[in-house]
Design an enzyme around this catalytic site. Sequence first.
Site, PDB file in Angstrom:
ATOM      1  CD  GLU A  32       5.172  -8.219  -1.946  1.00 26.42           C
ATOM      2  OE1 GLU A  32       5.351  -7.612  -3.033  1.00 26.42           O
ATOM      3  OE2 GLU A  32       5.000  -9.445  -1.892  1.00 26.42           O
ATOM      4  CG  ASP A 169       3.778  -5.189  -9.969  1.00 27.24           C
ATOM      5  OD1 ASP A 169       4.527  -5.832  -9.217  1.00 27.24           O
ATOM      6  OD2 ASP A 169       2.763  -4.589  -9.573  1.00 27.24           O
ATOM      7  CE1 TYR A 219       2.443  -0.332  -3.734  1.00 27.27           C
ATOM      8  CE2 TYR A 219       2.687   1.875  -4.627  1.00 27.27           C
ATOM      9  CZ  TYR A 219       3.137   0.575  -4.505  1.00 27.27           C
ATOM     10  OH  TYR A 219       4.301   0.191  -5.138  1.00 27.27           O
TER      11      TYR A 219
END
Length: 382
Positions: A32, A169, A219
């Site tokens: 991650e 993604d 982020y």
Amino acid sequence: MKTQIIEKFIEVFQQEPHSVYFSPGRINLIGEHTDYNEGFVMPGAINLGIYVAIAANGLPFSRIYSIDFDEEFSISLNSLAPKKGHWATYIMGVVSQLQQAGYPVKGFDMVFGGDLPVGAGLSSSAAIECAVGFSISSLFGFNIPKHSLIHYAQKAEHLFAGVQCGIMDQFTSVMGKKDHVIKLDCRDLSFDYFPLDLGVFQLLLVDTQVQHSLADSAYNRRRNECAEVVLMAQQNQVGVTSLRDLKLKHLDEIKPFIDRAVLDRGTYVIEENERVIKASEALKEGEIFKVGELMYATHEGLSRKYDVSCQELDFLVDQTKSLDYVIGSRMMGGGFGGCTINIIQKEKAGHFKEIIASAYLDKFGKSPKFYTISLGDGTREI
Ligand code: GLA
């Protein structure tokens, strides 16, 4: 779902669609916040996703209908600009990328919808972007290679949605393979498929039902903090282009000159890359328990060092620690809400849902959602 999309298309636009595409959401087993640091990730595409029906309309603009929002939106193909917070932003972002790459996109009608929960950290935006890219490419016969479509989708997210996301993604949505996770090297996009055979165990996602509004800016800030560590390390080290090139000992050298929290971001990423390598070795040997341990360690790092968890996610992970039939649990995705991913014994899933739901309700006054997913193939015409 396909029938529903086609029926809606005929109802809204009075013609049959040319084609229908499906693009999946994703889970991430481990790895991650490593993708934009040229590191390793281990995601998989899932059986839930976004469906897009499309046809040419012969007009100088495109009409898009969202089933979920029950709303139609027209976009002029000559002046595309982001509309902050609006669902059509992702679609306009992809069209704009295709135009910039020289593809002459003409007017089209589109209906989209799906069974992928939005805002749960399952990458619904990447799924939309990839479905849109593929369907436009097929409609106008552009035959755009998969890798280019992945990059256009990522760029759309950067420039239109304003999130400086990595490649995980979009890559997973396009390249997913049934019953497999992908070990992806985000530096050169080389990858291997790993069969995910969990035997008596299964994956179960628990959705906190929270989404923090500052998640996007946090982020982007993490991305900058990682860049700061790299910049500092480059003063001592040659050949460093990303955190991927650093070891923990390199961080020791810059420790006196850098903010403690920023240094922690670097430490987390370096450790997480090592965990992905270890997890892929463990998977090869069928050591599921080892994978589970690594997942717990990832959560610890994301919560304490990378600081992207929240009390709801921490609570859900903590609850699993006293359940001997849960062998791994961690927050998944960008953070600040969304889901935890858990490896649990199949026959205990009912018990798990009961006690987690009641503990969560007691603590936060709301119920979590549970998703049992399977791993599926990537973007395709259906
Ligand atoms: C989001 C981003 C990905 C990745 C994850 C965190 O899902 O879109 O690129 O950075 O967060 O691993």
